[in-house]
Design an enzyme around this catalytic site. Sequence first.
Site, PDB file in Angstrom:
ATOM      1  N   SER A  88       0.855  -1.187   0.000  1.00 19.43           N
ATOM      2  CA  SER A  88       0.000   0.000   0.000  1.00 19.43           C
ATOM      3  C   SER A  88       0.890   1.235   0.000  1.00 19.43           C
ATOM      4  CB  SER A  88      -0.899   0.008   1.245  1.00 19.43           C
ATOM      5  OG  SER A  88      -1.771  -1.093   1.249  1.00 19.43           O
ATOM      6  N   CYS A 130      -7.695  -1.211   7.179  1.00 21.34           N
ATOM      7  CA  CYS A 130      -6.512  -1.723   6.491  1.00 21.34           C
ATOM      8  C   CYS A 130      -5.666  -2.533   7.466  1.00 21.34           C
ATOM      9  CB  CYS A 130      -5.682  -0.580   5.904  1.00 21.34           C
ATOM     10  SG  CYS A 130      -4.244  -1.162   4.961  1.00 21.34           S
ATOM     11  N   ASP A 164      -8.731  -2.694   2.770  1.00 24.91           N
ATOM     12  CA  ASP A 164      -7.489  -3.023   2.068  1.00 24.91           C
ATOM     13  C   ASP A 164      -6.732  -3.948   3.009  1.00 24.91           C
ATOM     14  OD1 ASP A 164      -5.225  -3.183   0.557  1.00 24.91           O
ATOM     15  OD2 ASP A 164      -4.626  -1.092   0.770  1.00 24.91           O
ATOM     16  N   TRP A 199      -4.857  -7.992   4.034  1.00 24.69           N
ATOM     17  CA  TRP A 199      -4.019  -9.090   3.559  1.00 24.69           C
ATOM     18  C   TRP A 199      -3.924 -10.143   4.654  1.00 24.69           C
ATOM     19  CZ3 TRP A 199      -2.252  -4.093   4.430  1.00 24.69           C
ATOM     20  CH2 TRP A 199      -1.497  -3.893   5.586  1.00 24.69           C
TER      21      TRP A 199
END
Length: 678
Positions: free
Chosen positions: A459, A630, A675, A677
Amino acid sequence: MATPEMAEAASKVVSEPMFGMLDILLMTVSLGIGVYWFFFRGKKPADQQFTAIKKLTVAPTLTRGSNMGFIDKLKSSGKNVVVFYGSQTGTAEEFATRLSKDSQRYGMKGMIADPEECEMEDLPRLSEIENSMAIFCLATYGEGDPTDNAQEFFDWLHEGSVDMSGLRYAVFGLGNKTYEHYNAMGTYVDTRLEELGGERIYECGLGDDDGNMEEDFVTWREQFWPAVCQRFGVQATGDESSIRQYSLQLHDELPSEKVFSGEVARLGSFRTQKRPFDAKNPYLSPVIVNRELHKGGERSCMHIEFDISDSKIRYEAGDHVAVFPTNDPVLVDRIAELIGGEDMDTVMSLNNVDEDASKKHPFPCPCTYRTALSHYLDITSVPRTNVIKDIAEYATDQKDKDFLLLLSSSTPEGKKEYSEWVIQDHRSIVAILEDLPSLKPPLDHLCELLPRLHARYYSISSSPKEYPTSIHITAVLTKYSTRIGRQVNGVATSWLKQKVPNGPQSTPTVPIYVRKSQFRLPFKLATPVIMVGPGTGFAPFRGFIQERHFAKSEGKVLGETILFFGCRNRNHDYIYENEINGYLADKTLAAVFTAFSRETGAKEYVQHIMSREKERIWKLLEEGGHIYVCGDARYMAPDVQKVIRTIISEQGGKTQQEADDYIKKLQSKGRYACDVWS
């Protein structure tokens, strides 16, 4: 009334010849242009023609097929199985290759295909080929999106209503259960093809990257091929020997400028940079800043700035930057040492034995073995069962060979052993070669089998409003020990850690490109914003805050902007603390709420402090605010969503179902974005 000038002109028209010299000149030029257009257009001078021919014969390029459509390719090569892949990191393409090779064991002939490079509207024509079948290996990317190379295919399926009757197909999806839209792409394509009249050969397979993707794939494949045999009346040939897809070619006297040295696609692209820069043509960006963000503790977090001033690269806050890393040279040399017998600087090519295949090489060729293992092949991840099976034949100790065959088998014992010995102990190919000393596969076969080393995405932690000529990233150094005591280092972060500038004469470079994202601030500056970003999850929010700070400096009115940040210890890993306090002081940030999980006995995370601020969060949501999350997808993001659901239910007086509907409405309107992961 005619003037004397008009009368004079009229008399000249009558007395002069039909064509003047100027007319004749113009007609001659026009005729010359016409002759050139019809007879010489597209041709080059002799010297240029010779240059073009020279490039075709000696300059290696990554050719991907011809203008022939995939149906015509299948027909001309006598093939009846096409395996399409939608891949972001290479796993789906790897599975597609394995399925294509499998088809030979059942008396069928397959080829793999990238949907981005095919005329997918020809898919219904597959029924023209006897006993034909299409297999789709499709990864789901981001928030239920197709991968970049499958986007056009998805749009075509979604918008069209083509008749697929006569198409026989199967789908294997690749996803991650920690994400909300688990395997959305594979599930959609499987359902949509049936709606359009296609015949499903076997149920859609769903691979979970959060669990054991390899086992999921192998288990599905075990049931898939018997279903194929039943449907088409074919039988397994019984030949389980390794099928080489590429043949080795050695180059004795090839000039260095004709040899790949790490370029992604175009030969010499690192020597001569040409715009535009993208996934196949990354920009060699100078690293102008590489500093440590942690103030204490054993972990490391880097703030890195890439100079893009000469690239014309454009980015927005919320985008991702891709970094192409290089493997640790110590590991590369260790492979050569363990296998022995090969000169790592030998220039070679691996050429597809199938002349009709669109993919001519597994990676850019020609190159040296050292280049292949350094830049193109993944030597640190755990090898999949097909790799283990194919290298087993090179073990000279029968005990080692039997063990490798067990690891690669589909028996319950084999799956258990593979899960424990390979995955849980994180044994890379280097570790396997070390632990089984009789195993010495030829280096060229190993290069054929290992997966590609892919770019890592980060990012972007800056805004072009304040940093138009640089891109910033925030990355934690990956470093840990396995349960058997082996040290594992992250490929990209370990490599980036060494990229420290030391004056203008010593500026390291990193191949990068920008990937656009949908993670965006609201268009209206007056819209309230809630940001939830523990650890490096703060990265894109640093860009968001810079964006709003820039607008504020221009006298624009901002909506209330609040941040929920978490880390272990404020004295160790509270990254960008001074910047955050500065934004608080100048009112860019209305409030910052912090959670420090290791400072007291009771661990506190961002979701806990969000619960305490439930009234404020509800107020901002009701005012049209946007919420952004995020960071970790496995634990943090689901826990945060649970808290948001509870806040909506309690503060809004809604049932659980109404709260879920409220969240879905936020997501559909782009007011709840993640966002994350795993």
